[in-house]
Design an enzyme around this catalytic site. Structure first.
Site, PDB file in Angstrom:
ATOM      1  N   ASP A   1       0.888  -1.164   0.000  1.00  0.00           N
ATOM      2  CA  ASP A   1       0.000   0.000   0.000  1.00  0.00           C
ATOM      3  C   ASP A   1       0.924   1.212   0.000  1.00  0.00           C
ATOM      4  OD1 ASP A   1      -2.038  -1.815   0.367  1.00  0.00           O
ATOM      5  OD2 ASP A   1      -2.703  -1.023   2.301  1.00  0.00           O
TER       6      ASP A   1
ATOM      7  N   HIS B   1       4.762  -7.571  -0.220  1.00  0.00           N
ATOM      8  CA  HIS B   1       4.322  -8.813  -0.840  1.00  0.00           C
ATOM      9  C   HIS B   1       4.995  -8.994  -2.201  1.00  0.00           C
ATOM     10  CE1 HIS B   1       0.842  -9.598   1.985  1.00  0.00           C
ATOM     11  NE2 HIS B   1       1.208  -8.369   2.305  1.00  0.00           N
TER      12      HIS B   1
ATOM     13  N   SER C   1       8.918   3.317   5.091  1.00  0.00           N
ATOM     14  CA  SER C   1      10.007   3.382   4.137  1.00  0.00           C
ATOM     15  C   SER C   1       9.500   3.353   2.707  1.00  0.00           C
ATOM     16  CB  SER C   1      11.015   2.270   4.379  1.00  0.00           C
ATOM     17  OG  SER C   1      12.246   2.628   3.783  1.00  0.00           O
TER      18      SER C   1
END
Length: 262
Positions: A86, A142, A227
């Protein structure tokens, strides 16, 4: 004058020992009472979290939270390259003769980003996407494609901020900070997932157990505090979706383009 002062303060504060101290506190039981305040401050959608707030034992435990199962749809088209996180896209475009152009006004070379890896040649005329994770975002990373992990590399470095100020006013942050790089081969194409550490990040960690065969959407790694992820694709293997541009907000599993074999 103000900009110079802020930059100097950031240089002084962006030291490993400060990140370690911050990390130790975030992992301590004492940090637990700050979880509700932290969630409110950053407008975190706590209803998406796997557990209730009171079930998290530390601030770090909450920050590295998983989401409820099935909350993010994964584009299962074999040729879809999906966002691994995200995030907000803060840079995207073609790599020109090994140069990543105009990420918040600065240029980077693939060679420095990949720590002069022999694989650099594969990406010199490819495509790059910079994905920034704010404190509000879900912080697990992911796998963007189905494939095989052919190499992992850890590069020690600084812990400068990778927010708007850091990227625009600090010198070449993406290639100076600590990085964890995963190279994934998808059919006959390769994608590099570059995970960039940031100020007050105690570490970037792989999800264990490690294995080489990966499925799109499965957990790969996570940040302990916010980050950036940089995706690199090889020349002629990636076609971005039509609206892919700086300022676009994407969710993990969302298609960001098509990847094909060379």
């Amino acid at each position: 004058m103000t900009k110079w002062l802020l930059r100097s303060m950031t240089e002084l504060s962006s030291r490993k020992w400060i990140s370690r101290v911050t990390g130790r506190f975030a992992q301590s039981p004492a940090s637990r009472r700050f979880i509700p305040r932290f969630a409110r401050m950053y407008g975190i959608r706590v209803e998406e979290a796997e557990k209730r707030l009171e079930e998290y034992s530390t601030l770090n435990d909450f920050f590295t939270r998983r989401l409820k199962i099935g909350l993010r749809a994964i584009d299962n088209d074999p040729e879809a390259l999906v966002s691994p996180v995200d995030a907000l896209i803060t840079g995207a475009g073609e790599i020109k003769s090994g140069t990543i152009l105009n990420v918040k006004g600065q240029d980077y070379t693939v060679e420095e980003l990949l720590n002069r890896s022999p694989r650099t040649e594969n990406y010199k005329n490819g495509y790059f996407i910079v994905l920034y994770l704010s404190p509000t975002d879900y912080h697990r990373i992911h796998t963007p494609v189905d494939g095989t992990i052919v190499e992992r590399e850890h590069i020690a470095g600084k812990v400068y901020p990778v927010n708007e100020f850091g990227l625009r006013h600090m010198r070449r942050v993406l290639s100076r900070n600590e990085r964890l790089i995963t190279y994934i081969r998808h059919a006959h194409a390769e994608t590099a997932v570059v995970k960039v550490g940031a100020m007050n990040v105690s570490s970037i960690k792989y999800v264990e157990p490690l294995h080489d065969k990966v499925t799109k959407g499965e957990e790969l790694a996570y940040f302990e505090f916010g980050s950036t992820v940089v995706l690199l694709t090889e020349e002629g293997t990636f076609f971005p979706r039509g609206d892919l541009q700086t300022g676009l907000k994407v969710k993990m599993g969302e298609r960001i383009g098509t990847i094909v074999s060379r």
